[in-house]
Design a protein around this motif. Structure first.
Motif, PDB file in Angstrom:
ATOM      1  N   PHE A 434       2.584  -5.279   3.657  1.00  0.00           N
ATOM      2  CA  PHE A 434       1.417  -5.968   3.080  1.00  0.00           C
ATOM      3  C   PHE A 434       0.834  -6.933   4.104  1.00  0.00           C
ATOM      4  O   PHE A 434       1.560  -7.495   4.914  1.00  0.00           O
ATOM      5  N   TYR A 436      -1.401 -10.371   4.379  1.00  0.00           N
ATOM      6  CA  TYR A 436      -2.028 -11.511   3.698  1.00  0.00           C
ATOM      7  C   TYR A 436      -3.103 -12.086   4.604  1.00  0.00           C
ATOM      8  O   TYR A 436      -2.859 -12.401   5.767  1.00  0.00           O
ATOM      9  N   ASP A 440      -5.601 -13.597   0.128  1.00  0.00           N
ATOM     10  CA  ASP A 440      -5.580 -12.330  -0.589  1.00  0.00           C
ATOM     11  C   ASP A 440      -4.538 -11.423   0.063  1.00  0.00           C
ATOM     12  O   ASP A 440      -4.192 -11.602   1.226  1.00  0.00           O
ATOM     13  N   ILE A 442      -3.494  -7.478   1.040  1.00  0.00           N
ATOM     14  CA  ILE A 442      -3.966  -6.109   1.215  1.00  0.00           C
ATOM     15  C   ILE A 442      -2.750  -5.231   1.483  1.00  0.00           C
ATOM     16  O   ILE A 442      -2.018  -5.467   2.456  1.00  0.00           O
ATOM     17  N   LEU A 444      -0.836  -2.332   3.087  1.00  0.00           N
ATOM     18  CA  LEU A 444      -1.154  -1.631   4.334  1.00  0.00           C
ATOM     19  C   LEU A 444      -0.979  -0.118   4.205  1.00  0.00           C
ATOM     20  O   LEU A 444      -1.191   0.618   5.156  1.00  0.00           O
ATOM     21  N   GLU A 446      -1.591   3.151   1.107  1.00  0.00           N
ATOM     22  CA  GLU A 446      -2.030   3.457  -0.263  1.00  0.00           C
ATOM     23  C   GLU A 446      -0.866   3.890  -1.124  1.00  0.00           C
ATOM     24  O   GLU A 446      -0.973   3.922  -2.341  1.00  0.00           O
TER      25      GLU A 446
END
Lengths: 544, 178
Positions: A434, A436, A440, A442, A444, A446
């Protein structure tokens, strides 16, 4: 030529260059051009017509230098030049206040254009500590000292040597005269009595009378020059760290920093920063004033500070042992003081940095654990005890920016933190990553099954403090005090003299001199001549 | 005449005192701007904890007899990171010849230093100047900055800015013990 003295007809031996005989006041032939007495009827009485040596001897290099600095004209020009340069130095900020990462060679031309470049190339960006500025100020000091010596010494000589008996020409060429008065003995006595009651000191010699008062007023200028010299000395002392310190330090909330310019002896801790604004709701009295303002109006910038001192010397790089000296709240114009130093509130980076960021990790809407990343500690991993999961911090960018080589940090200060986490998925055993940034998260990939959330952030402020110490202030005070004494001495009292010169057979000339305030002198003369038949005084000053 | 001589002496003394004061003030003023650390003076001592070896620390004074390179750097400084591999490459060769490298990071967090160190697999000692006291002691403003110190503890060379592989080898030869 040797040192030639001039003997006056009264018998007094005068120094070369004397304009009016020190004893009897008779103009000395051949020297009248020096004070311009050859073109005017009224004698120039400045410095009593004494020989200002600087205007006389100009033979050796030392004498020429002396004469140069003794000149009032030179002194005035030095002051004018210094004043003009000092003013020009304020046109653009000085180097230490330019507040820009650009080097000075670029800053001035880019910010202010051509004039900025001229400013920089003339060296005005560093004016007040430049060698030529200091030299200019020092030359003013030299001029003050030499001019004072050069005038005080002969003036005092002349005033000490003055005789009661003056030459007729001297008396008649004073600015205020009353000639050919027929006075009997009672008249002269009445004059003397009146003079004494006006607090004149009355001297008599062979029928000649001199009355004098307030001679000390003539020393006023020299006293205030002593004051100025003390002020100049005080400004020299400011260059030494023992006497004067002016420095700046940024301290973040929770941080302890060494206070600069204290030989690493003192430390300051910022235990909390307080920022308050005026609130129209709770403070009704301000509501009307605040209506017209769009921006919030700050009310208070405050650093809660603790001051420490090192207990023993430690090697640089080692954590020193600290003991508390004092603590207090630093507000604008309300410093914390300790051992001669003062810390003033001077700058703020309000909530500009992130102190901590809190996260939770979820899987299928079930919270697996929470953790908080503190930017000062920046630990490499976290263990979530509830679920026995490891969260590792792969990368930590305090001030994130993206370069050709990918993410990187612009500085060490957490102003725009970026973090890359790897979290182990307990179901699959895979590591999920992930990113940051900007408060927020995101994922990395899907395929990430885990969910990470930001549950809170805590910002902190940095406080800018100026460090001041000034042991030169008492000296400035003393200099200013002496200066004022000199001013008062020279301005509120006047040196006044009255000469009563017997011409013989009951006829008297009366000459009067005051160093300033001739109007007041005329009024006093009315009282002095009360009940006598002295004729009205004539003001011989030629109108230009 | 006697009087004339006296006057000349008096004026000369006054002028000399005033000129002396002016020169003194100018020297003091100039001295406050010039950094006191120069090539040839003794390098100030410091003691920093090592990050690459837990519990160990390194004191400059203990390295007398060796040529020492003190390198100030930070992870947010790109040119600093570029010269690190050169230092590592030469360290292997010159360590046996009595050269020591002390890398002083002025970062805030240990983890970023360790991350970088491990990623490049650097071998020379890594230290952390937590409060920037050593950096201030060495009057370092811009990074990187390297100080090359002779075996007797005096500074041979100050390099403000990055080094190349070739220049670095030259500097090492300057401070290598004979």
């Amino acid at each position: 030529m040797s040192d030639q003295s001039i003997r006056c007809e009264c018998g007094h031996l005068n120094k070369e260059g004397t304009i009016l005989c020190e004893a009897c006041g008779k103009p000395i032939e051949g020297n009248q051009h020096i004070d311009g007495n050859d073109e005017k009827h009224v004698l120039e009485m400045r410095y009593e017509g004494s020989a200002r040596r600087s205007q006389t001897y100009k033979r050796t290099f030392v004498d020429k230098t002396w004469a140069f600095f003794s000149s009032v004209k030179v002194g005035v020009w030095l002051i004018v030049i210094t004043v003009v340069l000092s003013a020009l130095g304020t046109v653009y900020p000085q180097e230490q206040f330019k507040n820009s990462p650009l080097p000075s060679s670029q800053f001035y031309v880019e910010e202010y254009g051509l004039t900025g470049q001229i400013f920089y190339q003339l060296g005005f960006h560093n004016m007040y500590s430049s060698w030529w500025y200091i030299t200019l100020v020092a030359l003013i000091g030299v001029s003050i000292i030499i001019a004072s010596i050069d005038r005080y010494v002969p003036l005092r000589r002349a005033l000490n040597n003055q005789k009661t008996k003056r030459h007729e020409v001297f008396v008649k060429r004073q600015r205020l005269v009353s000639k050919d008065n027929e006075l009997n003995e009672d008249g002269v006595n009445k004059l003397k009595e009146n003079l004494k009651s006006r607090r004149y000191k009355v001297y008599e010699d062979d029928g000649h009378v001199m009355a004098e008062k307030n001679r000390f007023s003539r020393w006023g200028p020299y006293v205030n020059h002593i004051g100025l010299i003390i002020i100049l000395l005080a400004s020299i002392f400011r260059m030494f760290e023992v006497m004067h310190v002016d420095d700046y330090v940024w301290v973040r909330e929770g941080e302890t920093r060494v206070i600069p310019s204290t030989n690493q002896e003192y430390y300051v801790e910022n235990t909390g920063f307080v920022y308050e604004e005026y609130d129209p709701e709770t403070q009704q009295q301000f509501s009307r004033a605040l209506e017209d303002v769009d921006e919030p109006v700050p009310k208070n910038f405050q650093t809660n500070a603790v001051i420490y001192r090192t207990t023993e010397e430690t090697l640089p790089g080692q954590e020193p042992e600290l003991e508390e000296v004092t603590r207090g709240e630093i507000r604008l114009n309300q410093p914390v003081t300790f051992d001669g130093y003062a810390l003033y509130q001077a700058g703020t980076q309000l909530e500009a940095e992130y102190d901590s960021m809190s996260f939770d990790v979820q899987l299928n809407d079930e919270v697996l654990g929470e953790f908080t990343f503190y930017s000062d500690e920046a630990p490499p991993e976290f263990h979530l005890e509830e679920s026995d999961i490891m969260v590792s911090v792969d990368d930590w960018y305090p001030e994130l920016e993206f370069t050709e080589n990918g993410p990187s940090s612009f500085s060490k200060f957490p102003r725009n933190p970026g973090l890359i986490f790897s979290v182990e998925n307990p179901d699959t055993g895979d590591s999920e990553r992930f990113f940051y940034l900007q408060e927020d998260i995101i994922p990395l990939s899907e395929d990430n099954e885990l969910v990470m959330n930001v549950t809170g952030v805590d910002r902190r402020s940095a406080s800018g403090l100026t460090v001041k110490k000034d042991n030169t202030l008492p000296l400035f005070g003393l200099g200013a005090g002496i200066f004022m004494i000199g001013v008062v001495q020279g301005l509120y009292w006047y040196h006044r003299r009255v000469w009563i010169h017997p011409k013989g057979e009951g006829v008297y000339h009366i000459g009067v001199h005051t160093n300033k305030n001739w109007y007041g002198m005329k009024q006093e003369l009315e009282k002095i001549t009360e009940d006598t038949n002295v004729q009205e005084f004539e003001d011989q000053q030629e109108l230009k | 005449m006697d009087k004339k001589k006296k006057r000349l002496i008096f004026r000369s003394i006054v002028l000399a005192i005033l000129a002396g004061t002016l020169v003194f003030v100018l020297i003091v003023n100039a001295g406050s701007e010039r950094p006191s650390l120069q090539e040839g003076v003794e390098a100030p001592n410091f003691k920093l904890d090592r990050l690459d070896q837990e519990g160990e620390s390194i004191e400059l004074h203990d390295l007398r007899g060796q040529g020492v390179m003190v390198n100030f750097w930070a992870t947010y400084c790109e040119p600093c990171k570029e010269e690190m591999p050169y230092m590592d490459q030469l360290y292997e060769e010159y360590q046996d010849q009595g050269i020591e490298i002390v890398a002083v990071s002025v970062d805030r967090n240990e983890s970023v230093i360790n991350n970088f160190y491990n990623r490049l697999d650097l071998t020379f000692p890594s230290t952390h100047d937590r409060n920037n006291t050593v950096m201030e002691l060495y009057e370092v403003v811009n990074l990187p900055a390297s100080f090359f110190i002779r075996p007797d503890g005096t500074i041979e060379r100050i390099v403000r800015g990055p080094v190349t592989l070739e220049s670095l080898e030259g500097y090492f030869n300057e401070i290598r013990p004979q």
